[in-house]
Design a protein around this motif. Structure first.
Motif, PDB file in Angstrom:
ATOM      1  N   PRO A  78      -5.049   0.510  -5.091  1.00 37.17           N
ATOM      2  CA  PRO A  78      -5.329   1.016  -3.752  1.00 37.17           C
ATOM      3  C   PRO A  78      -5.796   2.463  -3.768  1.00 37.17           C
ATOM      4  O   PRO A  78      -5.358   3.257  -4.573  1.00 37.17           O
ATOM      5  N   TYR A  79      -6.693   2.740  -2.869  1.00 44.57           N
ATOM      6  CA  TYR A  79      -7.153   4.110  -2.716  1.00 44.57           C
ATOM      7  C   TYR A  79      -6.554   4.688  -1.444  1.00 44.57           C
ATOM      8  O   TYR A  79      -5.897   3.987  -0.689  1.00 44.57           O
ATOM      9  N   TYR A  80      -6.796   5.941  -1.215  1.00 47.30           N
ATOM     10  CA  TYR A  80      -6.138   6.603  -0.086  1.00 47.30           C
ATOM     11  C   TYR A  80      -6.974   6.455   1.177  1.00 47.30           C
ATOM     12  O   TYR A  80      -8.128   6.845   1.208  1.00 47.30           O
ATOM     13  N   ILE A  81      -6.366   5.877   2.189  1.00 44.81           N
ATOM     14  CA  ILE A  81      -7.126   5.697   3.427  1.00 44.81           C
ATOM     15  C   ILE A  81      -6.402   6.347   4.594  1.00 44.81           C
ATOM     16  O   ILE A  81      -5.197   6.532   4.565  1.00 44.81           O
ATOM     17  N   PHE A  97     -12.193   7.054   3.142  1.00 36.45           N
ATOM     18  CA  PHE A  97     -11.159   6.980   2.116  1.00 36.45           C
ATOM     19  C   PHE A  97     -11.419   7.994   0.998  1.00 36.45           C
ATOM     20  O   PHE A  97     -12.503   8.540   0.873  1.00 36.45           O
ATOM     21  N   TRP A  98     -10.376   8.220   0.211  1.00 33.98           N
ATOM     22  CA  TRP A  98     -10.481   9.090  -0.960  1.00 33.98           C
ATOM     23  C   TRP A  98     -10.704   8.235  -2.197  1.00 33.98           C
ATOM     24  O   TRP A  98     -10.097   7.172  -2.317  1.00 33.98           O
ATOM     25  N   TYR A 149       0.842  -1.207   0.000  1.00 34.74           N
ATOM     26  CA  TYR A 149       0.000   0.000   0.000  1.00 34.74           C
ATOM     27  C   TYR A 149       0.879   1.260   0.000  1.00 34.74           C
ATOM     28  O   TYR A 149       0.662   2.188  -0.772  1.00 34.74           O
ATOM     29  N   THR A 171       0.744   3.802  -3.236  1.00 36.87           N
ATOM     30  CA  THR A 171       0.054   5.099  -3.109  1.00 36.87           C
ATOM     31  C   THR A 171       1.007   6.214  -2.701  1.00 36.87           C
ATOM     32  O   THR A 171       0.678   7.380  -2.804  1.00 36.87           O
TER      33      THR A 171
END
Lengths: 113, 337
Positions: free
Chosen positions: B30-33, B41-42, A91, A95
């Motif tokens: 993946p997204y932003y958490i 999350f974003w 992750y 990101t």
């Protein structure tokens, strides 16, 4: 050995190494000056201790906890901590933990030497 | 394929699941958490020059009444806007079967070099305080330290403190229960003219307003029993208020915090009085219903009116305003409109 690298708008400002149970942080001063020119509030560095047994809140807040990740991904073995740890590293590197509202980014460098 | 998010609105809520199913490129893992937050999350939505990020806050069963909470949050946004406090523009959604709110990135309205600093990031750098346990004074001290370290002028610091006090007062009126130091954000960086800026960011945090930490059963009980309602209304207060060493236990926490802010500060007393005059729950509910193109459930509205007016009456006693005269005045203004 792996190193956690914190950048501000692509300027590498802090490197953190974990040795045993402790985190050792070093500030790359010349890059901090450049980051400052790009708006980095230098006072945020005061959160980062040179030697500490835990990561600074400014970093912890950007990295998902194992509990958070377990809520989002189904792991093969729920009890396998290593699997979760790998997912966290994945992750971070995918990101860069860079939210749309800030300029910090975090990545992990694996040093094989 | 419908690309406009508004096309996915059903019964007031945007069906985010369906939107993401039909627009897969806009939502990739993946997204932003958030590190500390399990659900928020974003996500990226839109394409080309319409591409943007939205911040999604789903509610799970952890909340007492998630469905009421999402409506209350939108009404809260309208109420604070009525007294000049900026806020992220919220909307209602459904995500993964859960009730949710979502908002645009508040930075979309600012220059690209502006970024957000969370209140906890200021406070936690000082004396190892936790963002969730800090008082208003801790935050004010941290702001002072920040301004000094960044060579910002004294009026920058004073403006920040003033804005935080205004949010506190608005939170007291709206019975918010979850405002902590972690729920303040600051805009920092340089504007397009190269000037250093530091100020309180538009509000973008869920504060459990208007009694939304009550269960549905509690809500019905309070609507039936006036005394119970009056008792419970006194227990709705924000976490970061008057510091413990300055606390006067003769007053409920919200009242003590209000006195702490307005005493010896005529400007804030004036702001508190203006809030009593300008905050209009009926107008706020109307605006929300127009925005979501649907009606808020009637029992929710009734509860919002009751708790808001009960608190308003209590505050009026604190700031020497005749509550009944105020209500009459508002009624006349409404008729004129």
């Amino acid at each position: 050995m792996s190193t956690l690298i914190i950048s501000w708008d692509d300027e590498k400002i802090v490197e953190i190494e974990k040795r045993g149970e402790l985190f050792y942080s070093s500030v790359i001063y010349e890059n901090v000056i450049r980051a400052k020119e790009k708006g980095f509030p230098i006072s945020l560095l005061k959160q980062i201790s040179i030697v500490s047994d835990e990561l600074a809140p400014i970093i912890k807040r950007r990295i998902p906890t194992p509990k958070t990740l377990r809520k989002r991904i189904s792991f093969k073995n729920e009890e396998d901590d290593r699997e979760v740890e790998n997912a966290i590293c994945e992750y971070i590197n995918e990101t860069k933990c860079r939210r749309p509202t800030d300029k910090f980014s975090i990545r992990i460098d694996i040093n094989n030497n | 394929m419908k690309e406009n998010i508004e096309d996915y609105r059903k019964n007031g809520q945007i069906n985010l699941d369906e939107y993401f199913r039909n627009n897969p490129s806009s939502f990739t893992y993946p997204y932003y958490i958030d590190g500390y937050d399990e659900l928020n999350f974003w996500a990226q939505v839109g394409k080309g020059n319409k591409e943007k990020y939205i911040y999604i806050k789903p509610r799970d069963n952890y909340d007492e009444n998630p469905n009421y909470n999402i409506y209350a949050e939108l009404v809260y946004e309208e109420l604070i806007k009525q007294v000049g406090i900026k806020s992220a523009s919220l909307d209602l959604g459904k995500y993964n079967g859960m009730d949710a709110t979502f908002s645009d990135n508040i930075l979309d309205d600012y220059d690209k070099d502006i970024f957000l600093i969370n209140g906890s990031e200021l406070v936690e750098g000082k004396r190892y305080l936790s963002g969730t346990e800090s008082s208003l004074d801790d935050l004010f001290d941290a702001i002072e330290d920040y301004c000094r370290a960044e060579y910002l002028e004294r009026n920058v610091q004073n403006d920040c403190i003033e804005d935080i006090e205004k949010i506190c007062i608005a939170d007291i009126y709206t019975l918010s229960t979850n405002r902590r130091v972690t729920d303040y954000d600051f805009l920092a960086g340089k504007d397009k003219y190269g000037n250093e800026i530091f100020k309180v960011a538009p509000n973008c945090h869920n504060t459990y307003p208007l009694g939304s930490n009550s269960s549905l059963d509690d809500m019905y009980d309070m609507l039936e029993n006036e005394d119970m309602l009056a008792d419970r209304v006194n227990t709705f207060y924000t976490d970061s208020g008057v510091p413990e060493n300055k606390r006067n236990i003769d007053y409920p926490y919200w009242e003590d915090t209000l006195y702490y802010i307005i005493e010896e500060n005529p400007y804030m007393l004036n702001f508190a009085r203006n809030c009593a005059k300008k905050m209009d729950i009926a107008k706020a509910i109307y605006n929300v219903e127009e925005k979501i193109k649907s009606r808020i459930p009637i029992e929710y509205k009734e509860f919002m009116y009751e708790v808001f007016n009960n608190r308003l009456q209590n505050i009026c006693e604190c700031i020497d305003i005749d509550y009944y005269e105020l209500i009459d005045q508002k009624e006349i203004e409404r008729e004129e409109i």
